[in-house]
Write a protein that holds these residues in place. Sequence first.
Motif, PDB file in Angstrom:
ATOM      1  N   SER A  83      -7.098   1.501  10.229  1.00 35.73           N
ATOM      2  CA  SER A  83      -6.107   2.344  10.909  1.00 35.73           C
ATOM      3  C   SER A  83      -5.360   1.562  11.982  1.00 35.73           C
ATOM      4  O   SER A  83      -4.286   1.982  12.432  1.00 35.73           O
ATOM      5  CB  SER A  83      -6.795   3.564  11.538  1.00 35.73           C
ATOM      6  N   LEU A  84      -5.932   0.446  12.433  1.00 33.85           N
ATOM      7  CA  LEU A  84      -5.311  -0.436  13.433  1.00 33.85           C
ATOM      8  C   LEU A  84      -5.041   0.263  14.751  1.00 33.85           C
ATOM      9  O   LEU A  84      -4.124  -0.106  15.484  1.00 33.85           O
ATOM     10  CB  LEU A  84      -4.005  -1.034  12.876  1.00 33.85           C
ATOM     11  N   ALA A 116      -3.744   2.199   7.296  1.00 38.81           N
ATOM     12  CA  ALA A 116      -4.321   3.421   6.724  1.00 38.81           C
ATOM     13  C   ALA A 116      -3.899   4.636   7.539  1.00 38.81           C
ATOM     14  O   ALA A 116      -4.137   4.686   8.744  1.00 38.81           O
ATOM     15  CB  ALA A 116      -5.847   3.308   6.700  1.00 38.81           C
ATOM     16  N   VAL A 117      -3.272   5.606   6.879  1.00 39.94           N
ATOM     17  CA  VAL A 117      -2.809   6.817   7.572  1.00 39.94           C
ATOM     18  C   VAL A 117      -3.223   8.096   6.858  1.00 39.94           C
ATOM     19  O   VAL A 117      -2.974   9.194   7.370  1.00 39.94           O
ATOM     20  CB  VAL A 117      -1.275   6.795   7.742  1.00 39.94           C
ATOM     21  N   GLY A 118      -3.839   7.998   5.682  1.00 38.96           N
ATOM     22  CA  GLY A 118      -4.276   9.203   4.970  1.00 38.96           C
ATOM     23  C   GLY A 118      -3.104  10.074   4.571  1.00 38.96           C
ATOM     24  O   GLY A 118      -2.005   9.590   4.268  1.00 38.96           O
ATOM     25  N   THR A 119      -3.313  11.378   4.598  1.00 41.43           N
ATOM     26  CA  THR A 119      -2.240  12.322   4.264  1.00 41.43           C
ATOM     27  C   THR A 119      -1.331  12.602   5.449  1.00 41.43           C
ATOM     28  O   THR A 119      -0.380  13.373   5.324  1.00 41.43           O
ATOM     29  CB  THR A 119      -2.833  13.656   3.776  1.00 41.43           C
ATOM     30  N   PHE A 120      -1.601  11.993   6.598  1.00 41.75           N
ATOM     31  CA  PHE A 120      -0.843  12.312   7.805  1.00 41.75           C
ATOM     32  C   PHE A 120       0.488  11.580   7.882  1.00 41.75           C
ATOM     33  O   PHE A 120       1.388  12.007   8.590  1.00 41.75           O
ATOM     34  CB  PHE A 120      -1.686  11.980   9.042  1.00 41.75           C
ATOM     35  N   GLY A 161      -7.353   6.450   2.995  1.00 38.91           N
ATOM     36  CA  GLY A 161      -6.901   5.384   3.878  1.00 38.91           C
ATOM     37  C   GLY A 161      -7.288   4.008   3.369  1.00 38.91           C
ATOM     38  O   GLY A 161      -6.497   3.060   3.436  1.00 38.91           O
ATOM     39  N   CYS A 162      -8.514   3.878   2.855  1.00 39.46           N
ATOM     40  CA  CYS A 162      -8.948   2.596   2.271  1.00 39.46           C
ATOM     41  C   CYS A 162      -8.058   2.205   1.089  1.00 39.46           C
ATOM     42  O   CYS A 162      -7.655   1.041   0.949  1.00 39.46           O
ATOM     43  CB  CYS A 162     -10.402   2.701   1.827  1.00 39.46           C
ATOM     44  N   TRP A 163      -7.775   3.180   0.252  1.00 41.25           N
ATOM     45  CA  TRP A 163      -6.919   2.912  -0.901  1.00 41.25           C
ATOM     46  C   TRP A 163      -5.533   2.432  -0.445  1.00 41.25           C
ATOM     47  O   TRP A 163      -4.975   1.490  -1.010  1.00 41.25           O
ATOM     48  CB  TRP A 163      -6.790   4.170  -1.753  1.00 41.25           C
TER      49      TRP A 163
END
Length: 434
Positions: free
Chosen positions: A215-216, A163-167, A144-146
Amino acid sequence: MAGTIVIRTSLASLCRLTARPSLWAALTVIAVCVPAGPQAADVVQPRVADLMSLGLLASVVVSLARGGARPGRWALLAAPAALAATAAALAAPDLLLTLPGLARFLQVFVLVPVAVTVAVRQRSDLLLVGGAVAAVAIVQAGLGCWQALTGSGASYAGLPIRAVGTFGAGEVMALASMVSFGLIIALAVALTGGPARRAAALVAAAALCPPLVMSLSRGTWLAVACAVAVMLVLRGARLAARAAVAAVAAAVLLTLLVGPAGGVIAERVASITSSVDQPDRSVTDRYQLWQAAAGMWRDHPVTGVGPKGFAAWRDTYAPLALSSGSDVEDPAGGYRRQPLLSPHNMYLLVLSEQGLLGLAAFALLMGGALVRALTRPGRSGPAGLAAAGFVTWLAVDFAYADIGGATSLVMSVMLGLATGWTGAAASPSRRPAC
């Protein structure tokens, strides 16, 4: 001869898996990292984590048949919720429509948590499952940071910085939830562990804060703040006061360091206080979805419209000003419209779909978990402190969100840990017999 050895080795491995249900609980958590494919709005599609949860349930059944640990008090609290949801499904106008929703509700709030209370029997089980949650949170946080720093995340206000990651953008609150779970565990260890563990846990907790901000997710921020406050107060009022001052300073510093996202974060924070008198489009839609849920309950006060019935009845009760959906965009899926199929409030969702009967049973479920987590003797240790923080987080987060997406099963596992890990933390580790 070689074939016999291979078969015996496979049987031994299978035996160890079924004799150690906590392994399946950890696999359920890890499986949420597998990205989901495109999903139709009106079709329930199982994920890898769902399959792992079936393995967890099967292994627990085998363990119970062998005379293993029995379900604790959580099963008694969950029974009324299961009965109320089943009654709402049977009373719904369309039984076939409600069956997937009933299955999901039972999976998330009854079957998986009860299975985890059975699976986490010893300290090693607790470390395995809790460690899996923390590890997944750290992995998702790093990604998410990336995304936020390189502009490869989900779109917000025209900028690909969320930031949402793999989701993916379709589950914009999933990363915030996952990181929250890891942060609560890390903070619990930092507040109760020895010097070495405390230092490592503080570093982990600090590292999880930036992706949580990026992530807001305003509702998750509020839930985390409440959870952290409860955990700090349980450890001491002075510690809570010092931590509050440090948190404000860190938040200001973080806003200055995140570059182009800094203005967006500041605006997002300011919008929390203006959600009542000057709500933005997303908050307005949420209020209108709440109106729709209340309307369903007024017309179906006892048993509601049935599990998964909110989406089917939404257009009948929602104001005309409600948006048809929300705009989501990310590099993987591109731009698309995502329909608003839930009220984004778990309490109103239960009220609209299960009526007063379901809400009373759900309140008993959540209230029992909250009282148990805040009052039991084990709260002074890391396990009990994390339980108090998580259940507080869940109670607050449900005012802005409901179940949905991959992290719902992680929430189920955490719920099972929160209600069953005090006994496990006090029990010595021992290898299960096979």
